[in-house]
Scaffold this motif. Structure first.
Motif, PDB file in Angstrom:
ATOM      1  N   THR A 170       0.827  -1.210   0.000  1.00 47.08           N
ATOM      2  CA  THR A 170       0.000   0.000   0.000  1.00 47.08           C
ATOM      3  C   THR A 170       0.861   1.260   0.000  1.00 47.08           C
ATOM      4  OG1 THR A 170      -1.747  -1.171   1.165  1.00 47.08           O
ATOM      5  CG2 THR A 170      -1.829   1.229   1.254  1.00 47.08           C
ATOM      6  N   ALA A 171       1.990   1.207   0.693  1.00 48.14           N
ATOM      7  CA  ALA A 171       2.893   2.353   0.755  1.00 48.14           C
ATOM      8  C   ALA A 171       3.710   2.517  -0.524  1.00 48.14           C
ATOM      9  CB  ALA A 171       3.832   2.214   1.949  1.00 48.14           C
ATOM     10  N   GLY A 172       3.622   1.552  -1.440  1.00 42.41           N
ATOM     11  CA  GLY A 172       4.289   1.677  -2.735  1.00 42.41           C
ATOM     12  C   GLY A 172       5.687   1.103  -2.808  1.00 42.41           C
ATOM     13  N   PHE A 173       6.082   0.294  -1.832  1.00 44.61           N
ATOM     14  CA  PHE A 173       7.406  -0.303  -1.856  1.00 44.61           C
ATOM     15  C   PHE A 173       7.444  -1.634  -2.588  1.00 44.61           C
ATOM     16  CE2 PHE A 173       7.727   2.457   1.885  1.00 44.61           C
ATOM     17  CZ  PHE A 173       8.835   3.190   1.518  1.00 44.61           C
ATOM     18  N   LEU A 174       6.342  -2.368  -2.554  1.00 40.32           N
ATOM     19  CA  LEU A 174       6.282  -3.694  -3.167  1.00 40.32           C
ATOM     20  C   LEU A 174       5.081  -3.800  -4.095  1.00 40.32           C
ATOM     21  CD1 LEU A 174       6.884  -5.901   0.027  1.00 40.32           C
ATOM     22  CD2 LEU A 174       8.588  -5.259  -1.688  1.00 40.32           C
ATOM     23  N   THR A 175       5.195  -4.695  -5.069  1.00 43.73           N
ATOM     24  CA  THR A 175       4.029  -5.089  -5.863  1.00 43.73           C
ATOM     25  C   THR A 175       3.785  -6.560  -5.577  1.00 43.73           C
ATOM     26  OG1 THR A 175       5.380  -5.648  -7.786  1.00 43.73           O
ATOM     27  CG2 THR A 175       4.446  -3.424  -7.713  1.00 43.73           C
ATOM     28  N   ARG A 176       2.548  -6.991  -5.791  1.00 48.33           N
ATOM     29  CA  ARG A 176       2.145  -8.361  -5.474  1.00 48.33           C
ATOM     30  C   ARG A 176       1.597  -9.031  -6.720  1.00 48.33           C
ATOM     31  NH1 ARG A 176      -2.827 -10.781  -4.050  1.00 48.33           N
ATOM     32  NH2 ARG A 176      -2.630 -12.432  -2.520  1.00 48.33           N
ATOM     33  N   SER A 177       2.026 -10.276  -6.942  1.00 50.18           N
ATOM     34  CA  SER A 177       1.442 -11.076  -8.016  1.00 50.18           C
ATOM     35  C   SER A 177       1.134 -12.448  -7.448  1.00 50.18           C
ATOM     36  CB  SER A 177       2.396 -11.186  -9.213  1.00 50.18           C
ATOM     37  OG  SER A 177       3.583 -11.853  -8.850  1.00 50.18           O
ATOM     38  N   LYS A 178       0.035 -13.010  -7.885  1.00 47.60           N
ATOM     39  CA  LYS A 178      -0.432 -14.307  -7.377  1.00 47.60           C
ATOM     40  C   LYS A 178      -0.046 -15.387  -8.376  1.00 47.60           C
ATOM     41  CE  LYS A 178      -3.827 -16.270  -4.681  1.00 47.60           C
ATOM     42  NZ  LYS A 178      -3.775 -16.534  -3.333  1.00 47.60           N
ATOM     43  N   ARG A 179       0.550 -16.464  -7.870  1.00 50.00           N
ATOM     44  CA  ARG A 179       0.907 -17.626  -8.692  1.00 50.00           C
ATOM     45  C   ARG A 179       0.449 -18.860  -7.945  1.00 50.00           C
ATOM     46  NH1 ARG A 179       7.046 -15.959  -9.560  1.00 50.00           N
ATOM     47  NH2 ARG A 179       6.638 -13.829 -10.204  1.00 50.00           N
ATOM     48  N   GLY A 180      -0.606 -19.449  -8.422  1.00 48.84           N
ATOM     49  CA  GLY A 180      -1.188 -20.593  -7.717  1.00 48.84           C
ATOM     50  C   GLY A 180      -1.744 -20.131  -6.386  1.00 48.84           C
ATOM     51  N   THR A 181      -1.324 -20.767  -5.321  1.00 47.58           N
ATOM     52  CA  THR A 181      -1.839 -20.389  -3.995  1.00 47.58           C
ATOM     53  C   THR A 181      -0.938 -19.391  -3.286  1.00 47.58           C
ATOM     54  OG1 THR A 181      -0.701 -22.265  -2.964  1.00 47.58           O
ATOM     55  CG2 THR A 181      -2.990 -22.616  -3.677  1.00 47.58           C
ATOM     56  N   LEU A 209      10.120  -5.788  -5.312  1.00 46.56           N
ATOM     57  CA  LEU A 209      10.474  -4.421  -4.944  1.00 46.56           C
ATOM     58  C   LEU A 209      10.160  -3.491  -6.106  1.00 46.56           C
ATOM     59  CD1 LEU A 209      11.879  -2.682  -2.740  1.00 46.56           C
ATOM     60  CD2 LEU A 209      14.003  -3.070  -3.993  1.00 46.56           C
ATOM     61  N   VAL A 210       9.481  -2.398  -5.830  1.00 48.18           N
ATOM     62  CA  VAL A 210       9.162  -1.409  -6.858  1.00 48.18           C
ATOM     63  C   VAL A 210      10.434  -0.606  -7.144  1.00 48.18           C
ATOM     64  CG1 VAL A 210       7.820   0.667  -7.386  1.00 48.18           C
ATOM     65  CG2 VAL A 210       6.748  -1.253  -6.179  1.00 48.18           C
ATOM     66  N   PRO A 211      10.887  -0.589  -8.395  1.00 49.20           N
ATOM     67  CA  PRO A 211      12.098   0.172  -8.714  1.00 49.20           C
ATOM     68  C   PRO A 211      11.915   1.649  -8.351  1.00 49.20           C
ATOM     69  CG  PRO A 211      11.469  -1.225 -10.556  1.00 49.20           C
ATOM     70  CD  PRO A 211      10.341  -1.272  -9.567  1.00 49.20           C
ATOM     71  N   GLY A 212      12.883   2.195  -7.660  1.00 45.06           N
ATOM     72  CA  GLY A 212      12.848   3.616  -7.304  1.00 45.06           C
ATOM     73  C   GLY A 212      12.003   3.962  -6.094  1.00 45.06           C
TER      74      GLY A 212
END
Length: 116
Positions: free
Chosen positions: A84-95, A101-104
């Motif tokens: 939420t703070a913009g440091f990470l992105t999330r992707s789901k793969r299976g379960t 890490l978000v670049p910059g």
């Protein structure tokens, strides 16, 4: 007996950098506060550093549980705050969810704290 010591001015010729270049707007202050709150937790700092140090700056939540010694729901909660703070992105793969890490992202924080 009192001994007098020489005092050397170590600040002579050094220019200190101000906290910001200009006053923050209300929106900037709100965003910066959210960002700083996300970083103000030791567990979240560790999680962020683990993800950043992982191959391609990506890690599965399953690989983050043991290093911090917390339950999966608690680790997921911390990761959600970092996302939420913009440091990470999330992707789901299976379960499992993978976090990247978000670049910059860390550079955005430093821009508020360091004047160019």
């Amino acid at each position: 007996m009192t001994t007098m010591l020489d005092v050397t001015d170590v600040t002579a010729g050094v220019c200190c950098t101000p906290l910001v270049r200009e006053p923050l707007t209300a929106a900037e202050a709100e965003q910066l506060a959210t960002t700083m709150k996300a970083l103000a937790d030791p567990t979240r700092l560790r999680l962020l550093s683990i993800v950043a140090a992982s191959d391609q700056a990506e890690a599965c939540v399953c690989d983050l549980i043991e290093p911090v010694g917390l339950s999966q729901p608690t680790v997921s909660h911390h990761l959600k705050i970092l996302t939420t703070a913009g440091f990470l992105t999330r992707s789901k793969r299976g379960t499992w969810a993978y976090y990247t890490l978000v670049p910059g992202a860390l550079d955005r924080v430093s821009r508020f704290l360091v004047a160019s």
